[in-house]
Design an enzyme around this catalytic site. Sequence first.
Site, PDB file in Angstrom:
ATOM      1  N   SER A   6     126.605 -33.587  -1.427  1.00 18.28           N
ATOM      2  CA  SER A   6     127.953 -33.086  -1.123  1.00 18.28           C
ATOM      3  C   SER A   6     128.288 -31.683  -1.592  1.00 18.28           C
ATOM      4  CB  SER A   6     128.988 -34.043  -1.692  1.00 18.28           C
ATOM      5  OG  SER A   6     129.159 -35.105  -0.792  1.00 18.28           O
TER       6      SER A   6
ATOM      7  N   SER B 227     130.547 -34.024   1.232  1.00 11.98           N
ATOM      8  CA  SER B 227     131.967 -34.257   1.162  1.00 11.98           C
ATOM      9  C   SER B 227     132.786 -33.079   0.640  1.00 11.98           C
ATOM     10  CB  SER B 227     132.247 -35.480   0.278  1.00 11.98           C
ATOM     11  OG  SER B 227     131.881 -35.210  -1.063  1.00 11.98           O
TER      12      SER B 227
ATOM     13  N   LYS C 136     138.057 -29.064  -6.072  1.00 14.59           N
ATOM     14  CA  LYS C 136     137.889 -30.219  -5.192  1.00 14.59           C
ATOM     15  C   LYS C 136     138.900 -31.282  -5.615  1.00 14.59           C
ATOM     16  CE  LYS C 136     134.384 -33.420  -3.341  1.00 14.59           C
ATOM     17  NZ  LYS C 136     132.963 -33.794  -3.295  1.00 14.59           N
TER      18      LYS C 136
HETATM   19  N1  GLN Z   1     127.004 -37.832   2.452  1.00 14.43           N
HETATM   20  C1  GLN Z   1     126.674 -38.744   1.416  1.00 14.43           C
HETATM   21  C2  GLN Z   1     127.588 -39.939   1.518  1.00 14.43           C
HETATM   22  O1  GLN Z   1     128.249 -40.055   2.477  1.00 14.43           O
HETATM   23  C3  GLN Z   1     126.777 -38.081   0.073  1.00 14.43           C
HETATM   24  C4  GLN Z   1     128.163 -37.850  -0.367  1.00 14.43           C
HETATM   25  C5  GLN Z   1     128.256 -37.196  -1.711  1.00 14.43           C
HETATM   26  O2  GLN Z   1     127.325 -36.519  -2.152  1.00 14.43           O
HETATM   27  N2  GLN Z   1     129.372 -37.404  -2.358  1.00 14.43           N
HETATM   28  O3  GLN Z   1     127.669 -40.753   0.663  1.00 14.43           O
END
Ligand code: GLN
Length: 485
Positions: free
Chosen positions: A176, A152, A76
């Site tokens: 995410s 994400s 990532k």
């Molecule tokens: N979707 C969540 C956010 O927008 C979690 C993102 C994540 O876990 N990095 O913050």
Amino acid sequence: MIYSDLKTLSRALHEKRISSVELARLFLDRVTRLNPELNAFITVDEEKTIAAAKAADQRLAAGSAGMLTGIPLAEKDLFCAEGWLTTCGSKMLQNFVSPYDAAVVTKLEREAGMVSLGKVNMDEFAMGSSNETSWFGAVKNPWDKTCVPGGSSGGSAAAVAAYLAPVATGTDSGGSIRQPAAFCGLSGIKPTYGIVSRYGMVAFASSLDQGGVIAHSAEDCALVLSAMAGFDERDSTSLERPAEDYSRLLGQPLDGLKIGLPKEFFGEGANAEVVSAVLLVVEEYKRLGAKIVDVALPNSHLSVPVYYVIAPAEASSNLSRFDGLRYGYRAPDCNDLSEAYTKSRAEGFGAEVKRRIMIGTYVLSHGYYDAYYLKAQRVRRLIADDFRKAFRECDVILGPTSPTTAFNIGERTSDLVALYLSDIYTIAVNLAGLPGLSIPSGFDGQGLPIGLQLIGNYFDEARLLNVAHLYQQATDWHTRRPQGF
Ligand code: GLN
């Protein structure tokens, strides 16, 4: 070979039926051919990949190779890797070449000898649930290219689902890892907060961020997590615990295991097809010897609002380092310091990141701190207490990973609340710091994967992975492949 699990790949490498260089080339060829359809990778650097594969082959020849040596992976793009572009999905870091390795990169690549195929796409600074906030463009879901892969860690999930990489790293602050794993028919684990070092992992919400793995099976997750976790004195939140082999319980029978079903995870908002697929899994677990008990998580409905106070507060502080001076994007033609700050940040960050910085700055400001931030921290404690009580009644908690399957690209970009709600079942786990895992558990009427979430007590990853593994031994959802890949 590309469809093999990690154990099979490892055996082939150790028995010299394939070299690490050959294996890396097989995947790189697929990346060249198929990535343009998906946009999963941000950076590919063949020379670096082949050099790492050659080093792995030397270790394999010298007999100093471990289980994962020579196996390719996708990283990532928020894990700093020396000499690699590390963008975090942002224009702000589009030219940032990291001078050092994140702890996760040191452990997986330098120590275990895994071979990086490149850096994969993500929502900007890990803020998002659809991978649509990336400066490098949306990622497509290999199961249906009109759909999002989740976020994400959307690039990680799309790359693994399309077999552009056998496994990928991810991070999870609110879902995410688990939500993209669910949307792409994969297995993904977010471990207990503090067992994977955050050193060199670009920070979003420090008290929630945790590194983990996206792979095809719970068994593959266990192998990589074992190499990835461990105490690191460079991360003040890293937990001083002895290293663990997370595969050690794989295969143990489930007899007597108590699985808790929280009614809050099966109520309105959850799509009927998702709920019925998850309930079928419950039946399978009963056949495997588990007992089902009802548990309550009465404050879980507060997790999304609490998260959207705490995560932006931490983000506004973490992202203050991107000032256009020390690293990252700098706006051209600035007349003074203050203009350099404001223009660089205005031009370097995307809309979602700016929204979070503004919310975070607001909730931390004088006069609002008590009303929002402190209150949110109190409710966070209540949410964690709910889990503590629930784990007196059961060993693992089971429910859907996300209320729906993958949605269309563009569908929720103007309905942020709908987008934020796709993490309604995952966020509480981060607020409590618990381990959570998503595994595939069927398909909806459109052929899109449905994800099932298993939540464990603190440090119970080995058991959690075994619970997932036994289900995967009894079923074959995790072996299905998207058409065309
Ligand atoms: N979707 C969540 C956010 O927008 C979690 C993102 C994540 O876990 N990095 O913050």
